[in-house]
Design an enzyme around this catalytic site. Structure first.
Site, PDB file in Angstrom:
ATOM      1  N   GLY A 173       2.588   2.756  10.696  1.00 38.35           N
ATOM      2  CA  GLY A 173       3.553   3.841  10.484  1.00 38.35           C
ATOM      3  C   GLY A 173       4.287   4.256  11.743  1.00 38.35           C
ATOM      4  O   GLY A 173       4.952   5.282  11.765  1.00 38.35           O
TER       5      GLY A 173
ATOM      6  N   GLU B 272      -5.435  -4.286  10.741  1.00 38.24           N
ATOM      7  CA  GLU B 272      -4.361  -3.311  10.939  1.00 38.24           C
ATOM      8  C   GLU B 272      -4.635  -2.520  12.214  1.00 38.24           C
ATOM      9  O   GLU B 272      -5.422  -1.572  12.206  1.00 38.24           O
ATOM     10  CB  GLU B 272      -4.305  -2.335   9.759  1.00 38.24           C
ATOM     11  CG  GLU B 272      -4.064  -2.984   8.419  1.00 38.24           C
ATOM     12  CD  GLU B 272      -3.472  -1.995   7.415  1.00 38.24           C
ATOM     13  OE1 GLU B 272      -2.359  -2.247   6.951  1.00 38.24           O
ATOM     14  OE2 GLU B 272      -4.111  -0.965   7.126  1.00 38.24           O
TER      15      GLU B 272
ATOM     16  N   ASN C  71       0.877  -1.177   0.000  1.00 38.32           N
ATOM     17  CA  ASN C  71       0.000   0.000   0.000  1.00 38.32           C
ATOM     18  C   ASN C  71       0.910   1.223   0.000  1.00 38.32           C
ATOM     19  O   ASN C  71       1.457   1.598   1.036  1.00 38.32           O
ATOM     20  CB  ASN C  71      -0.905  -0.010   1.235  1.00 38.32           C
ATOM     21  CG  ASN C  71      -1.777   1.247   1.300  1.00 38.32           C
ATOM     22  OD1 ASN C  71      -1.816   2.035   0.345  1.00 38.32           O
ATOM     23  ND2 ASN C  71      -2.449   1.435   2.423  1.00 38.32           N
ATOM     24  N   TRP C  72       1.076   1.804  -1.179  1.00 34.13           N
ATOM     25  CA  TRP C  72       1.995   2.943  -1.296  1.00 34.13           C
ATOM     26  C   TRP C  72       1.424   4.225  -0.697  1.00 34.13           C
ATOM     27  O   TRP C  72       2.128   5.221  -0.567  1.00 34.13           O
ATOM     28  CB  TRP C  72       2.343   3.186  -2.770  1.00 34.13           C
ATOM     29  CG  TRP C  72       3.273   2.173  -3.352  1.00 34.13           C
ATOM     30  CD1 TRP C  72       3.921   1.161  -2.689  1.00 34.13           C
ATOM     31  CD2 TRP C  72       3.676   2.068  -4.728  1.00 34.13           C
ATOM     32  NE1 TRP C  72       4.696   0.441  -3.568  1.00 34.13           N
ATOM     33  CE2 TRP C  72       4.565   0.977  -4.821  1.00 34.13           C
ATOM     34  CE3 TRP C  72       3.360   2.798  -5.871  1.00 34.13           C
ATOM     35  CZ2 TRP C  72       5.147   0.597  -6.042  1.00 34.13           C
ATOM     36  CZ3 TRP C  72       3.944   2.422  -7.082  1.00 34.13           C
ATOM     37  CH2 TRP C  72       4.828   1.332  -7.158  1.00 34.13           C
ATOM     38  N   LYS C  73       0.142   4.236  -0.380  1.00 34.08           N
ATOM     39  CA  LYS C  73      -0.493   5.459   0.128  1.00 34.08           C
ATOM     40  C   LYS C  73      -0.207   6.602  -0.845  1.00 34.08           C
ATOM     41  O   LYS C  73      -0.152   6.372  -2.042  1.00 34.08           O
ATOM     42  CB  LYS C  73      -0.046   5.742   1.564  1.00 34.08           C
ATOM     43  CG  LYS C  73      -0.187   4.481   2.443  1.00 34.08           C
ATOM     44  CD  LYS C  73       0.019   4.721   3.909  1.00 34.08           C
ATOM     45  CE  LYS C  73      -0.166   3.411   4.680  1.00 34.08           C
ATOM     46  NZ  LYS C  73      -0.096   3.564   6.106  1.00 34.08           N
TER      47      LYS C  73
ATOM     48  N   SER D 198       3.501  -1.738  10.441  1.00 35.27           N
ATOM     49  CA  SER D 198       4.945  -1.834  10.648  1.00 35.27           C
ATOM     50  C   SER D 198       5.511  -3.218  10.332  1.00 35.27           C
ATOM     51  O   SER D 198       6.400  -3.706  11.041  1.00 35.27           O
ATOM     52  CB  SER D 198       5.314  -1.388  12.076  1.00 35.27           C
ATOM     53  OG  SER D 198       4.939  -0.025  12.266  1.00 35.27           O
TER      54      SER D 198
ATOM     55  N   GLU E 111      -6.732   5.217   7.673  1.00 31.73           N
ATOM     56  CA  GLU E 111      -6.530   6.630   7.285  1.00 31.73           C
ATOM     57  C   GLU E 111      -7.787   7.181   6.621  1.00 31.73           C
ATOM     58  O   GLU E 111      -8.106   8.362   6.772  1.00 31.73           O
ATOM     59  CB  GLU E 111      -5.293   6.739   6.379  1.00 31.73           C
ATOM     60  CG  GLU E 111      -4.013   6.544   7.185  1.00 31.73           C
ATOM     61  CD  GLU E 111      -2.881   5.867   6.440  1.00 31.73           C
ATOM     62  OE1 GLU E 111      -2.895   5.859   5.195  1.00 31.73           O
ATOM     63  OE2 GLU E 111      -1.976   5.333   7.110  1.00 31.73           O
TER      64      GLU E 111
ATOM     65  N   GLY F 233       2.863  -0.849   4.314  1.00 28.93           N
ATOM     66  CA  GLY F 233       2.953   0.558   3.934  1.00 28.93           C
ATOM     67  C   GLY F 233       4.398   0.943   3.664  1.00 28.93           C
ATOM     68  O   GLY F 233       4.965   0.649   2.610  1.00 28.93           O
ATOM     69  N   GLY F 234       5.027   1.578   4.642  1.00 30.20           N
ATOM     70  CA  GLY F 234       6.371   2.152   4.471  1.00 30.20           C
ATOM     71  C   GLY F 234       7.381   1.207   3.828  1.00 30.20           C
ATOM     72  O   GLY F 234       8.110   1.598   2.909  1.00 30.20           O
TER      73      GLY F 234
ATOM     74  N   HIS G 245      -9.523   1.562   4.961  1.00 28.64           N
ATOM     75  CA  HIS G 245      -8.238   1.792   5.626  1.00 28.64           C
ATOM     76  C   HIS G 245      -8.412   2.791   6.763  1.00 28.64           C
ATOM     77  O   HIS G 245      -9.207   3.726   6.663  1.00 28.64           O
ATOM     78  CB  HIS G 245      -7.208   2.302   4.619  1.00 28.64           C
ATOM     79  CG  HIS G 245      -5.822   2.262   5.165  1.00 28.64           C
ATOM     80  ND1 HIS G 245      -5.341   3.255   5.995  1.00 28.64           N
ATOM     81  CD2 HIS G 245      -4.835   1.342   5.047  1.00 28.64           C
ATOM     82  CE1 HIS G 245      -4.105   2.927   6.355  1.00 28.64           C
ATOM     83  NE2 HIS G 245      -3.778   1.776   5.793  1.00 28.64           N
TER      84      HIS G 245
HETATM   85  P1  13P Z   1       3.074   0.714   7.672  1.00 28.70           P
HETATM   86  O1  13P Z   1       3.576  -0.613   7.098  1.00 28.70           O
HETATM   87  O2  13P Z   1       3.830   1.884   7.152  1.00 28.70           O
HETATM   88  O3  13P Z   1       2.968   0.653   9.159  1.00 28.70           O
HETATM   89  O4  13P Z   1       1.573   0.901   7.114  1.00 28.70           O
HETATM   90  C1  13P Z   1       0.670  -0.132   7.252  1.00 28.70           C
HETATM   91  C2  13P Z   1      -0.535   0.198   6.462  1.00 28.70           C
HETATM   92  O5  13P Z   1      -1.274   1.113   6.801  1.00 28.70           O
HETATM   93  C3  13P Z   1      -0.790  -0.574   5.252  1.00 28.70           C
HETATM   94  O6  13P Z   1      -2.059  -0.336   4.760  1.00 28.70           O
END
Ligand code: 13P
Length: 256
Positions: free
Chosen positions: A175, A169, A10-12, A215, A99, A236-237, A97
């Site tokens: 994050g 999640e 998930n590149w956001k 994470s 966010e 994500g990251g 999600h």
């Molecule tokens: P991180 O891996 O950066 O914690 O993000 C997780 C996430 O929100 C994937 O959708």
């Protein structure tokens, strides 16, 4: 029951079209052995045509959108419809999600409408759920997950569930560099599976894949993936770098 692992990046709101091209070129060189897992990349809307083009030769890696509209088409400035996503060959869509829930005010009802709309055009769902730290500390983990699942999936059929992955999640792990322990994640996943069983029965609950997100890194992927109810990861990251995304997939697929 065997459930094929699914790893989704998930590149956001990161990477434009040219970075997308660079990523794919490098990632494909690192993932030549193709572990037996589904691999999905959720890129920003604007990058999806480039991603499609870059992945075409490789085959086997699917695209996801990070959101979609709950409406068909019309006067919804700034929105993207599920039909538009299909037209550019998107196969999956992330919905719910944290966010989207916390920053953009998406409720369980809105998420439910989006899930249903996406299924109308046969998109596969990556349905995200998870509790905040305050909710966990207040002993509300199960009630929050249960209402997110029950209200989010209301009206979806068993066929829809066959095309759904749930991503657990915990908000406090997203994050932050703080990962849920393997035991915390396993307990939550087992609970999620039990809620699905109570609505759709054991067969569906045993079949459905539940990803962990929050994470996930190359050094914790193996331990998390070794848990019996964890069937993949939403990353994500660490999915922004070809090396770490491919390391997570390789480590997560290695025998525990
Ligand atoms: P991180 O891996 O950066 O914690 O993000 C997780 C996430 O929100 C994937 O959708």
């Amino acid at each position: 029951m065997y459930r094929r692992p699914i790893f989704a990046a998930n590149w956001k709101m990161n990477k434009g079209p040219s970075e997308t091209q660079d990523f794919v070129k490098s990632f494909l060189q690192k993932i030549t052995d193709r572990p037996s897992a589904d691999i999905v990349i959720a890129a920003p809307f604007l990058c999806l045509p480039t991603l499609s083009e870059s992945l075409r030769e490789a085959g086997g890696i699917e695209m996801a959108a990070q959101n979609c509209s709950q409406f068909d088409d019309g006067a919804y400035t700034g929105e993207i419809s599920v039909k538009m996503l299909r037209e550019v060959l998107v196969r999956h869509v992330i919905i719910g999600h944290s966010e989207r829930r916390s920053i953009f005010g998406e409720t369980n009802a809105i998420i439910n409408a989006k899930l249903k709309k996406a299924r109308e055009v046969n998109l596969k769902l990556i349905f995200c759920i998870g509790e905040t730290l305050e909710e966990r500390n207040a002993g509300q983990l199960e009630s929050i997950l249960s209402s997110q699942i029950t209200e989010g999936l209301a009206g979806l059929t068993t066929d829809d569930l066959d095309h759904t992955v749930i991503a657990y999640e915990p908000v406090w792990a997203i994050g932050t560099g703080v990962t849920a322990t393997a035991q915390q994640a396993q307990d939550a996943h087992a609970y999620v599976r039990s809620v699905v069983a109570s609505i759709y029965g054991d067969d569906i609950a045993q079949k459905i894949r539940i990803q962990y997100g929050g994470s996930v890194k190359p050094n914790n992927a193996a331990e998390l993936m070794a848990c019996p109810d964890i069937d993949g990861a939403l990353i994500g990251g660490a999915s922004l770098e070809p090396q770490s995304f491919s390391d997570i997939i390789h480590n997560g697929c290695a025998p525990a």
